[in-house]
Design a protein around this motif. Structure first.
Motif, PDB file in Angstrom:
ATOM      1  N   PRO A   1     -24.009 -26.483  -2.274  1.00 34.30           N
ATOM      2  CA  PRO A   1     -22.916 -27.273  -2.843  1.00 34.30           C
ATOM      3  C   PRO A   1     -22.192 -26.590  -4.004  1.00 34.30           C
ATOM      4  CG  PRO A   1     -25.044 -28.157  -3.533  1.00 34.30           C
ATOM      5  CD  PRO A   1     -25.324 -27.064  -2.541  1.00 34.30           C
ATOM      6  N   LEU A   2     -20.882 -26.797  -3.992  1.00 33.01           N
ATOM      7  CA  LEU A   2     -20.020 -26.411  -5.105  1.00 33.01           C
ATOM      8  C   LEU A   2     -19.544 -27.704  -5.764  1.00 33.01           C
ATOM      9  CD1 LEU A   2     -17.887 -23.606  -3.420  1.00 33.01           C
ATOM     10  CD2 LEU A   2     -19.639 -23.301  -5.175  1.00 33.01           C
ATOM     11  N   PRO A   3     -19.183 -27.650  -7.034  1.00 29.59           N
ATOM     12  CA  PRO A   3     -18.706 -28.858  -7.710  1.00 29.59           C
ATOM     13  C   PRO A   3     -17.479 -29.441  -7.009  1.00 29.59           C
ATOM     14  CG  PRO A   3     -19.137 -27.103  -9.285  1.00 29.59           C
ATOM     15  CD  PRO A   3     -19.230 -26.495  -7.925  1.00 29.59           C
ATOM     16  N   GLN A   4     -17.414 -30.751  -6.941  1.00 27.80           N
ATOM     17  CA  GLN A   4     -16.304 -31.441  -6.276  1.00 27.80           C
ATOM     18  C   GLN A   4     -14.935 -31.007  -6.801  1.00 27.80           C
ATOM     19  OE1 GLN A   4     -16.812 -33.169  -3.629  1.00 27.80           O
ATOM     20  NE2 GLN A   4     -14.866 -34.164  -3.292  1.00 27.80           N
ATOM     21  N   PRO A   5     -14.749 -30.859  -8.116  1.00 24.02           N
ATOM     22  CA  PRO A   5     -13.427 -30.417  -8.587  1.00 24.02           C
ATOM     23  C   PRO A   5     -13.004 -29.062  -8.023  1.00 24.02           C
ATOM     24  CG  PRO A   5     -14.682 -31.318 -10.412  1.00 24.02           C
ATOM     25  CD  PRO A   5     -15.629 -31.206  -9.241  1.00 24.02           C
ATOM     26  N   VAL A   6     -13.953 -28.156  -7.826  1.00 26.31           N
ATOM     27  CA  VAL A   6     -13.629 -26.852  -7.239  1.00 26.31           C
ATOM     28  C   VAL A   6     -13.133 -27.042  -5.809  1.00 26.31           C
ATOM     29  CG1 VAL A   6     -14.605 -24.645  -6.466  1.00 26.31           C
ATOM     30  CG2 VAL A   6     -15.206 -25.558  -8.716  1.00 26.31           C
ATOM     31  N   LEU A   7     -13.785 -27.934  -5.075  1.00 29.56           N
ATOM     32  CA  LEU A   7     -13.402 -28.173  -3.687  1.00 29.56           C
ATOM     33  C   LEU A   7     -12.019 -28.820  -3.578  1.00 29.56           C
ATOM     34  CD1 LEU A   7     -16.834 -29.458  -2.389  1.00 29.56           C
ATOM     35  CD2 LEU A   7     -15.830 -27.205  -2.001  1.00 29.56           C
ATOM     36  N   LEU A   8     -11.686 -29.692  -4.500  1.00 31.71           N
ATOM     37  CA  LEU A   8     -10.416 -30.415  -4.438  1.00 31.71           C
ATOM     38  C   LEU A   8      -9.251 -29.639  -5.035  1.00 31.71           C
ATOM     39  CD1 LEU A   8     -11.609 -33.991  -5.472  1.00 31.71           C
ATOM     40  CD2 LEU A   8     -11.305 -33.047  -3.163  1.00 31.71           C
ATOM     41  N   PHE A   9      -9.533 -28.723  -5.930  1.00 35.91           N
ATOM     42  CA  PHE A   9      -8.496 -28.029  -6.685  1.00 35.91           C
ATOM     43  C   PHE A   9      -7.452 -27.378  -5.778  1.00 35.91           C
ATOM     44  CE2 PHE A   9      -6.694 -24.595  -9.232  1.00 35.91           C
ATOM     45  CZ  PHE A   9      -6.416 -25.257 -10.420  1.00 35.91           C
ATOM     46  N   PHE A  10      -7.884 -26.683  -4.745  1.00 43.67           N
ATOM     47  CA  PHE A  10      -6.950 -25.924  -3.907  1.00 43.67           C
ATOM     48  C   PHE A  10      -6.067 -26.832  -3.061  1.00 43.67           C
ATOM     49  CE2 PHE A  10     -10.505 -23.163  -4.813  1.00 43.67           C
ATOM     50  CZ  PHE A  10      -9.840 -22.108  -5.388  1.00 43.67           C
ATOM     51  N   ASN A  11      -6.601 -27.949  -2.612  1.00 44.01           N
ATOM     52  CA  ASN A  11      -5.801 -28.893  -1.841  1.00 44.01           C
ATOM     53  C   ASN A  11      -4.671 -29.436  -2.706  1.00 44.01           C
ATOM     54  OD1 ASN A  11      -4.874 -30.584   0.143  1.00 44.01           O
ATOM     55  ND2 ASN A  11      -6.702 -31.839   0.240  1.00 44.01           N
ATOM     56  N   ARG A  12      -4.984 -29.844  -3.922  1.00 48.75           N
ATOM     57  CA  ARG A  12      -3.968 -30.353  -4.834  1.00 48.75           C
ATOM     58  C   ARG A  12      -2.986 -29.261  -5.244  1.00 48.75           C
ATOM     59  NH1 ARG A  12      -7.177 -33.499  -3.381  1.00 48.75           N
ATOM     60  NH2 ARG A  12      -7.640 -35.563  -4.230  1.00 48.75           N
ATOM     61  N   LEU A  13      -3.508 -28.055  -5.488  1.00 50.16           N
ATOM     62  CA  LEU A  13      -2.646 -26.955  -5.904  1.00 50.16           C
ATOM     63  C   LEU A  13      -1.666 -26.586  -4.796  1.00 50.16           C
ATOM     64  CD1 LEU A  13      -1.695 -24.789  -7.831  1.00 50.16           C
ATOM     65  CD2 LEU A  13      -3.611 -23.346  -7.047  1.00 50.16           C
ATOM     66  N   SER A  14      -2.129 -26.506  -3.561  1.00 51.48           N
ATOM     67  CA  SER A  14      -1.217 -26.129  -2.476  1.00 51.48           C
ATOM     68  C   SER A  14      -0.134 -27.186  -2.301  1.00 51.48           C
ATOM     69  CB  SER A  14      -1.971 -25.868  -1.181  1.00 51.48           C
ATOM     70  OG  SER A  14      -2.685 -27.003  -0.777  1.00 51.48           O
ATOM     71  N   ASP A  15      -0.477 -28.461  -2.480  1.00 52.79           N
ATOM     72  CA  ASP A  15       0.546 -29.512  -2.426  1.00 52.79           C
ATOM     73  C   ASP A  15       1.564 -29.334  -3.550  1.00 52.79           C
ATOM     74  OD1 ASP A  15      -0.697 -30.647  -0.219  1.00 52.79           O
ATOM     75  OD2 ASP A  15      -1.674 -32.239  -1.372  1.00 52.79           O
ATOM     76  N   LEU A  16       1.081 -29.069  -4.760  1.00 50.24           N
ATOM     77  CA  LEU A  16       1.983 -28.862  -5.892  1.00 50.24           C
ATOM     78  C   LEU A  16       2.907 -27.678  -5.630  1.00 50.24           C
ATOM     79  CD1 LEU A  16       3.030 -29.274  -8.795  1.00 50.24           C
ATOM     80  CD2 LEU A  16       1.059 -27.922  -9.577  1.00 50.24           C
ATOM     81  N   LEU A  17       2.365 -26.585  -5.123  1.00 48.96           N
ATOM     82  CA  LEU A  17       3.182 -25.403  -4.862  1.00 48.96           C
ATOM     83  C   LEU A  17       4.231 -25.679  -3.792  1.00 48.96           C
ATOM     84  CD1 LEU A  17       0.399 -22.685  -5.061  1.00 48.96           C
ATOM     85  CD2 LEU A  17       2.182 -23.163  -6.772  1.00 48.96           C
ATOM     86  N   TRP A  18       3.879 -26.457  -2.779  1.00 51.77           N
ATOM     87  CA  TRP A  18       4.857 -26.838  -1.753  1.00 51.77           C
ATOM     88  C   TRP A  18       5.996 -27.623  -2.398  1.00 51.77           C
ATOM     89  CZ3 TRP A  18       7.246 -31.062   0.285  1.00 51.77           C
ATOM     90  CH2 TRP A  18       7.899 -30.881   1.504  1.00 51.77           C
ATOM     91  N   ILE A  19       5.658 -28.571  -3.244  1.00 51.08           N
ATOM     92  CA  ILE A  19       6.669 -29.380  -3.934  1.00 51.08           C
ATOM     93  C   ILE A  19       7.558 -28.490  -4.797  1.00 51.08           C
ATOM     94  CG2 ILE A  19       6.991 -31.116  -5.745  1.00 51.08           C
ATOM     95  CD1 ILE A  19       4.399 -32.462  -4.579  1.00 51.08           C
TER      96      ILE A  19
END
Length: 180
Positions: free
Chosen positions: A151-169
């Motif tokens: 396991p990796l920390p949950q924030p590490v797992l979620l960070f890239f999904n949120r970041l890619s959405d932000l970059l698309w926007i």
């Protein structure tokens, strides 16, 4: 001290706290994808981002450095990493990405049909799209590491999904509305 040490000539590389691992391992793949993401963000940043976005990208890059430290630390060394006070991505960082996405999304996202990187005729915006696609690859590599090696920390797992959405926007938001 020279950068050229020859330590990697055996197909291994250094992690934090004196640990070594295979250069072809999942952890190194994840680290490499995050490093590429940071470089793609640097390219976008150096290509003339609109007012305000350079600071935002700089903050994202700073968070990525901490995240890379987390990935370069084996689970058995996590307590030492924390004791040393090294930077890391936490829940608040995921929330910050969501907040930034909301702010820019509210300024007006323009697109018709599928997004086509470069259609805005801006190297900086095309760079954001490149960074978004690399963020998706980093996300896949991090999830693979999580699923295959523990396991990796949950924030590490979620960070890239949120970041890619932000970059698309950011690549789609109306350039005139970025200035407000």
């Amino acid at each position: 001290m020279s950068i050229i040490t020859g330590r990697g000539d055996d197909g291994k590389t250094d992690l934090l706290f004196g640990r070594r691992t295979d250069k072809t391992g999942r952890r190194v793949e994840a680290l490499g994808a995050v490093d590429e993401l940071n470089s793609a963000l640097g390219l976008a940043r150096a290509s003339g981002l609109e007012e305000g976005l350079e600071e935002l990208v700089d903050e994202v890059q700073e968070k990525l450095v901490g995240l890379m430290g987390q990935l370069a630390c084996l689970p058995e060394d996590a307590a030492t990493y924390d004791e040393k006070g090294y930077a890391k991505v936490v829940e608040a960082d995921v929330g910050w990405l969501e907040q930034q996405a909301g702010i820019y999304e509210d300024r007006g996202v323009r697109f018709k049909g599928w997004a086509r990187p470069g259609a805005e005729h801006s190297v900086a915006r095309a760079g954001l799209d490149l960074a978004r696609s690399v963020a998706r690859r980093a996300e896949r590599r991090v999830w693979e590491l999580h699923e295959q090696e523990g396991p990796l920390p949950q924030p590490v797992l979620l960070f890239f999904n949120r970041l890619s959405d932000l970059l698309w926007i950011l690549a789609r938001v109306d350039a005139e509305k970025l200035k407000h």
